[in-house]
Design an enzyme around this catalytic site. Structure first.
Site, PDB file in Angstrom:
ATOM      1  N   SER C  53       0.867  -1.169   0.000  1.00 41.70           N
ATOM      2  CA  SER C  53       0.000   0.000   0.000  1.00 41.70           C
ATOM      3  C   SER C  53       0.902   1.217   0.000  1.00 41.70           C
ATOM      4  CB  SER C  53      -0.877  -0.021   1.262  1.00 41.70           C
ATOM      5  OG  SER C  53      -1.776   1.078   1.234  1.00 41.70           O
ATOM      6  N   ARG C 302      -0.321  -4.454  -6.483  1.00 42.79           N
ATOM      7  CA  ARG C 302      -1.526  -5.039  -5.907  1.00 42.79           C
ATOM      8  C   ARG C 302      -2.741  -4.326  -6.490  1.00 42.79           C
ATOM      9  NH1 ARG C 302      -4.910  -8.071  -4.495  1.00 42.79           N
ATOM     10  NH2 ARG C 302      -5.374  -8.894  -2.405  1.00 42.79           N
ATOM     11  N   THR C 338      -7.125   1.596   4.641  1.00 40.20           N
ATOM     12  CA  THR C 338      -6.695   0.869   5.834  1.00 40.20           C
ATOM     13  C   THR C 338      -7.669   1.085   6.989  1.00 40.20           C
ATOM     14  OG1 THR C 338      -4.391   1.100   5.140  1.00 40.20           O
ATOM     15  CG2 THR C 338      -4.776   0.507   7.429  1.00 40.20           C
ATOM     16  N   CYS C 495       0.122  -7.208 -16.744  1.00 40.46           N
ATOM     17  CA  CYS C 495       0.769  -7.925 -15.647  1.00 40.46           C
ATOM     18  C   CYS C 495       2.064  -7.199 -15.271  1.00 40.46           C
ATOM     19  CB  CYS C 495       1.087  -9.365 -16.034  1.00 40.46           C
ATOM     20  SG  CYS C 495       2.069 -10.172 -14.751  1.00 40.46           S
ATOM     21  N   CYS C 518       4.884 -14.341 -10.212  1.00 37.96           N
ATOM     22  CA  CYS C 518       3.623 -13.703  -9.807  1.00 37.96           C
ATOM     23  C   CYS C 518       3.737 -13.023  -8.447  1.00 37.96           C
ATOM     24  CB  CYS C 518       2.526 -14.754  -9.776  1.00 37.96           C
ATOM     25  SG  CYS C 518       0.950 -14.106  -9.215  1.00 37.96           S
ATOM     26  N   CYS C 521      -0.969  -9.854  -7.479  1.00 38.41           N
ATOM     27  CA  CYS C 521      -1.716  -8.596  -7.539  1.00 38.41           C
ATOM     28  C   CYS C 521      -3.166  -8.821  -7.933  1.00 38.41           C
ATOM     29  CB  CYS C 521      -1.040  -7.606  -8.490  1.00 38.41           C
ATOM     30  SG  CYS C 521      -1.293  -7.932 -10.246  1.00 38.41           S
ATOM     31  N   CYS C 524      -4.862 -10.148 -13.431  1.00 41.19           N
ATOM     32  CA  CYS C 524      -5.276 -11.018 -14.535  1.00 41.19           C
ATOM     33  C   CYS C 524      -6.661 -11.603 -14.281  1.00 41.19           C
ATOM     34  CB  CYS C 524      -4.246 -12.126 -14.762  1.00 41.19           C
ATOM     35  SG  CYS C 524      -3.776 -13.028 -13.278  1.00 41.19           S
TER      36      CYS C 524
END
Lengths: 249, 312, 550
Positions: C53, C302, C338, C495, C518, C521, C524
């Site tokens: 974040s 993310r 958050t 990606c 990977c 996130c 896809c």
């Protein structure tokens, strides 16, 4: 018989260590820590010996800050029966660690001590040998195969260009190399059960060991980056350069 | 100051790595050396010819005891009183013996040094070479192993040292030498090979990947691969060099058709000499290669073999 | 698959995911129901390993959860002291004046710049002190449902399954974690949430969820350029008017800078590459000087939920509830989730404590009071007041959206009598390659801008090699006819971790999946035009290992 397995908490092998900007060391704050991979192999070997019925008790030991108990929990989740945490905030080095282990060996009287061949943080590759030296007991480093029979252990060791077999009277010290075994996962049920296994906490002072390091770190730096070399036009030139300039063929 | 160097030899010939250790030792003081083994006499003659060596100590032993850490460590500890430093090249033998010697002397060893700042201060890699630590020893004696690739070996001829016999102490016992078996495989192990020939995406397929074998044969090299080559099934997993594969640091690394992603570089950047052959002049591998050839590897590969044959 | 029977453990509550919502729920549960057994699993190798974040956090929920957070050493060390919203043109930038009036939600007074990973590590410590059992390195792989249709827990994934799908030598079966109530706290687009949502039709009657992709770098910059407490956001260049997004840069800690770029995944241009947008914004004169002479320490990405309350699904189902961003509590105009994630976790915990207490008497299976508690809380009021802003950007474009957002804030004060809706899912709005305008991105310079693979390297991402590919393409021929023929493989651009690669482009194009790269996130799973890719959990502990400071 009883086996002692010392384990070290180190920066996880998947993490690329980062040198601190002030050159005082490698950043460990907030960095994922795990059991030293060679120590996992050592624990696994002990557990396999127990599964074969050769070993009756496995004691894991770690020396370091309180968080090292996570590493001991992992060892117990893999199959160690109990553990000892020797708590210290002093930087450990093989000599002081070997002294602590010697004191513990005299107390616990294990028949076999299996260690990882080296920790992947300081890359010392010394603790097992030093413990054996301090105890005046036989050693087999870089083990790729361990067989216990008739009060002795036969170890196949990895040496440059091949292997060597030695037979040691017990008690003996073995250090584990990569090919000794593939460690098991600490499964979730076993991690849960490991929470209930006993962990003893002591200090080096309890064992009468002086931890003062002999080596001090002056500075830590990133290695110099490799520079691009030269482009050549032909295979002939390459072979000539490799032979006459680089002298590697 | 006098420094003792414990030498590795093969059938009486001193290994080059040990001559690098002598080079390191020469920076610290006068150099005596120790050779052990059944053919120690031959090794002692070779050692005596190395320029800069003052005295050769030889232990001729046919019992196998000199293969064991326990008596050799005890011997080094006995000899230590005459020396400020004990050095050896970082080999499996030295790593087996020297820490034990250090324990007997109540000294913290200093493994794998790559530079000597002064008699107490040394540079050594930590975290598999991700960082270099400068460390200062507070011990009166130093027990050191030397990373050979960081010190140019001294010459093998030109000296004339005296040779002395010493005897191996009994050691604590309890350890018996059974056998040594040298690897029969024609190809050296990837992780310990002196030369590695690796192929990548540019090899195009499994058939073509085999074209690396004749080159590897000529160089006595192990074969490696990039992850792209493994992922595409040219070779199996165990050949993979890189962050998630094997980490290698040979004297010569030849990358054929490997673009040089950072993940691959992480596994081979400590090689002494890197050669890259790639058709893309922009391939990142050229940023780390000592020698590069831009071109079609299928053309260059046979030329390389021919040149090696020509040179003998 | 497993021949060995799975072991089972019973808990009152099982929480899937160790982010702010899951940890807050765990802590709250033990506060209000100290006798309840609470187990939390996390697929990352440790708590914080998969947390990514900005982050500027508002301590409101934290203060409610742990009023003594300052004394207890919560790592909120850099208060926001200065903030800027920049409208970028190619070479220039305009600072939006009177930010506190035009964009009141952006007022960061009292907020802190943090590493959310470090914050979660700290929260996990508090949770463990309260007796929560936390097990990192174990992925929730399967939802357990009983005959009555009630969720009864989750099973962790099997370990040691080979690439061929067969158990290997080190095979260890997963474990069934059974619970009276299960909370899914998986973060945006949770893979088990996806199953539960389908199972109980939780999205019935709500807007489609819309997402953003945040790609982040952590830098250490020269001291003389570091302005701790400075918060900057940008919009405008390099995105076109139809694409939502912008950059952030926060100065915090010990010469650290959090830089990143969010791209709304409702972007239409198939040639767009969020990664390359993120890279090139660093070269803009507004940002570039900060990077000069610095070094990049970490990288990650993310997805985040941007739909707001119109897109929040039904939150409960028999045996459990959704909390945090997997439900979609992000406050988009505030760029913060958050505090809302934590609040939702706390409210769910209170609902579960009540349900656990009543369970003997009523046999209530659905913790229904959670939804009511949400609607009665400041969380709902807050999200309701900003509900029209993100949809306005989708409807009116970037400039129109910005204008609307100013009007909404200054004139309507978030009390507009209408609600704008999200009409399409992000995968539906992608336009074919033939009508999309190609974008030419600058080549990485290796100093300020980088390529994907050297970036992934800094995420410390690792997956055990020998395991089944965890990115499941349902129908490969559909990839060829849709993804390739129509859209020219958008996955190879969106990606951020170079997982998707087109091999043999010229001759026989096919998809190469580098699953090991990977970073989890989930883009896809969201953006694939035919919804043909399923992201499932790989072996536990796999994925990125974001370091401290990230």
């Amino acid at each position: 018989m009883k086996v002692l397995v010392p384990v070290k908490r180190v920066i996880d092998y998947n993490i690329k260590p980062r040198v601190k900007a002030d050159g005082s060391g490698v950043e460990t704050a907030g960095v994922k820590m795990s059991m030293n991979p060679f120590d996992e192999i050592a624990v696994e070997e002990a557990v396999r010996l127990k599964e074969k019925g050769v070993v009756s008790e496995i004691v894991a030991v770690s020396i370091g800050e309180p968080k090292a108990q996570d590493t001991l929990r992992t060892a117990m989740a893999m199959g160690a029966d109990r553990s000892i945490l020797v708590e210290t905030d002093v930087v450990t080095e093989p000599l002081s660690v070997a002294k602590v282990l010697k004191a513990l060996v005299e107390k616990e009287k294990p028949d076999l001590i299996i260690l990882g061949k080296q920790a992947i943080d300081d890359d010392m590759n010394a603790t097992g040998q030093m413990l054996a030296g301090l105890l005046g007991r036989p050693q087999a480093t870089f083990a790729s195969r361990v067989e216990v029979a008739d009060g002795a252990v036969t170890v196949t060791r990895e040496i440059d260009g091949g292997s060597q077999t030695v037979k040691l009277a017990l008690p003996a010290i073995i250090t584990a190399d990569l090919r000794l075994n593939e460690p098991r996962y600490a499964s979730l049920p076993n991690i849960m059960k490991a929470r209930k296994k006993p962990m003893e906490k002591i200090t080096p002072a309890d064992l009468g060991v002086d931890m003062t390091p002999r080596l001090s770190v002056v500075s830590v730096a990133e290695p110099p980056e490799r520079k691009a070399g030269i482009k050549l036009d032909s295979a002939a030139e390459l072979v000539s350069r490799l032979r006459n300039e680089a002298k590697v063929i | 100051m006098t420094v003792l160097v414990y030498l590795d030899h093969e059938g009486g010939a001193i290994r080059q790595a040990s001559r690098s250790a002598i080079a390191a030792a020469s920076q610290l003081g006068d150099v005596d050396v120790l050779v052990t083994g059944p053919d120690a006499a031959d090794a002692a003659k070779s050692a005596a010819a190395i320029p800069g060596v003052k005295k050769v100590l030889q232990v001729t032993d046919t019992t196998g005891s000199s293969e064991l850490a326990e008596p050799v460590a005890a011997l080094l500890a006995d000899l230590a009183s005459g020396y400020s430093h004990i050095l050896a090249a970082s080999s499996a033998t030295a790593k087996n013996v020297l820490p034990r010697t250090a324990a007997l002397l109540d000294v913290q060893p200093i493994p794998d040094i790559v530079a000597i700042n002064d008699a107490d201060t040394f540079v050594r890699p930590i975290y598999a070479g991700s960082a270099l630590a400068t460390v200062k020893s507070a011990d009166a004696k130093k027990i050191i192993t030397v990373r050979a690739s960081s010190f140019d070996p001294v010459a093998s001829e030109g000296g004339n040292a005296v040779i002395e016999d010493v005897a191996l102490p009994a050691g604590p016992g309890g350890s018996t030498f059974v056998a040594t078996e040298l690897s029969k495989s024609e190809r050296p192990e990837l992780e310990s090979a002196r030369v590695v020939v690796s192929g990548g995406n540019g090899m195009l397929n499994e058939e073509n990947f085999k074209l690396l074998e004749p080159l590897a044969d000529r160089l006595g090299a192990a074969i490696g691969a990039s992850r792209a080559a493994v992922d595409k099934g040219f070779v199996s997993n165990e050949y993979q060099v890189g962050q998630t594969g094997k980490i290698v640091a040979p004297e010569l690394y030849i990358a054929m058709g490997i673009s040089g992603q950072i993940q691959h570089l992480a596994g081979m950047k400590d090689s002494k000499v890197i050669v890259a052959v790639n058709k893309d002049p922009e391939a990142p591998i050229f940023q780390v290669a000592d020698y590069g050839i831009v071109g079609d590897l299928f053309t260059i590969l046979p030329q390389l073999e021919a040149e090696l044959d020509k040179a003998g | 698959m497993s021949e060995t029977p799975r072991e089972t453990m019973e808990f009152d509550v099982v929480i899937v995911g160790g982010g702010p919502s899951g940890l807050a729920a765990a802590i709250r549960l033990r506060q209000v129901a100290p006798e309840a057994s609470v187990c939390l699993i996390e697929k990352g190798s440790e708590i914080g390993a998969h947390i990514l974040s900005g982050a500027v956090i508002e301590p409101r929920a934290l203060a409610e959860l742990l009023p003594h957070w300052r004394e207890e050493g919560a790592p909120l060390n850099t208060p926001v002291t200065e903030e800027q919203m920049l409208y970028l043109t190619r070479n220039g930038s305009l600072e939006i004046p009177f930010l506190d009036r035009v964009m009141p939600h952006m007022n960061n007074h009292g907020n802190h710049i943090v590493s959310l990973g470090d914050f979660c590590r700290w929260l996990a410590g508090r949770a463990e002190e309260l007796g929560v059992e936390i097990y990192p390195g174990f992925a929730g792989a399967e939802v357990l449902v009983d005959d009555s249709g009630r969720v009864t827990g989750v099973a962790t994934g099997d370990m040691g399954i080979g690439r061929d799908g067969k158990p290997g030598d080190n095979y260890a079966p997963g474990m069934e974690l059974r619970a009276k109530y299960t909370l899914f706290a998986e973060g945006c687009r949770g893979s088990l949430t996806k199953q539960v949502t389908a199972m109980y039709n939780l999205r019935k009657g709500v807007d489609p969820q819309t997402y953003g992709l945040g790609i982040k770098e952590l830098w250490e910059i020269p001291r003389e350029m570091h302005r701790p407490g400075l918060v900057q956001h940008s919009f405008g260049w390099p995105l076109d008017d139809r694409t939502y997004g912008g950059a952030w840069m926060y100065h915090f800690g010990d010469n650290l800078v959090s830089y990143g770029f969010v791209t709304g995944l409702d972007y239409p241009n198939t040639w767009l590459s969020p990664f390359d947008e993120m890279q090139r914004v660093k070269l803009h004169p507004a940002f570039r000087p900060y990077f000069e002479g610095g070094r990049r320490i970490a990288y990650g990405a993310r997805a985040l939920s941007e739909g707001g309350i119109q897109s929040i699904p039904r939150l409960t189902f028999p045996g459990g509830a959704l909390i945090g961003d997997t439900a979609g509590f992000l406050n988009v105009p505030k760029i913060k989730g958050t505090h809302t994630a934590m609040k939702s976790g706390m409210l769910a915990a209170e609902a579960l404590a009540e349900a656990l207490a009543e369970a003997l008497a009523t046999d209530r299976v659905e913790p229904g009071s959670y939804t009511r508690r949400i609607r009665d809380s400041w969380l709902w009021t807050e999200l309701r007041s900003v509900r029209n802003i993100r949809p306005a950007f989708a409807r009116f474009g970037m400039k129109g959206g910005a204008l609307y957002s100013g009007i909404d804030a200054m004139l309507l004060r978030g009390r507009a009598p209408w609600t704008l809706h999200t009409r399409h899912s992000d995968n539906e709005v992608l336009e074919p390659a033939s009508i999309s305008e190609k974008i030419s991105y600058p080549k990485p310079d290796g100093k300020i801008t980088f390529d994907r693979l050297s970036s992934v390297f800094l995420s410390n991402t690792n997956h055990e090699e020998d395991q089944p590919v965890h990115l499941k393409v349902r129908n490969m021929s559909l990839w060829k006819t849709v993804n390739w023929d129509v859209f020219r493989s958008p996955e190879s651009r969106y990606c951020p971790a170079a997982v998707y690669e087109v091999a043999d482009e010229g001759t026989d194009p096919h998809l190469q999946i580098n699953a090991q790269n990977c970073v989890h996130c989930k883009t896809c799973d969201i953006k694939d035009p035919a919804q043909n890719i399923d992201w499932v959990t790989p072996e536990g502990a796999g994925g990125p290992n974001y370091p401290g400071g990230m």
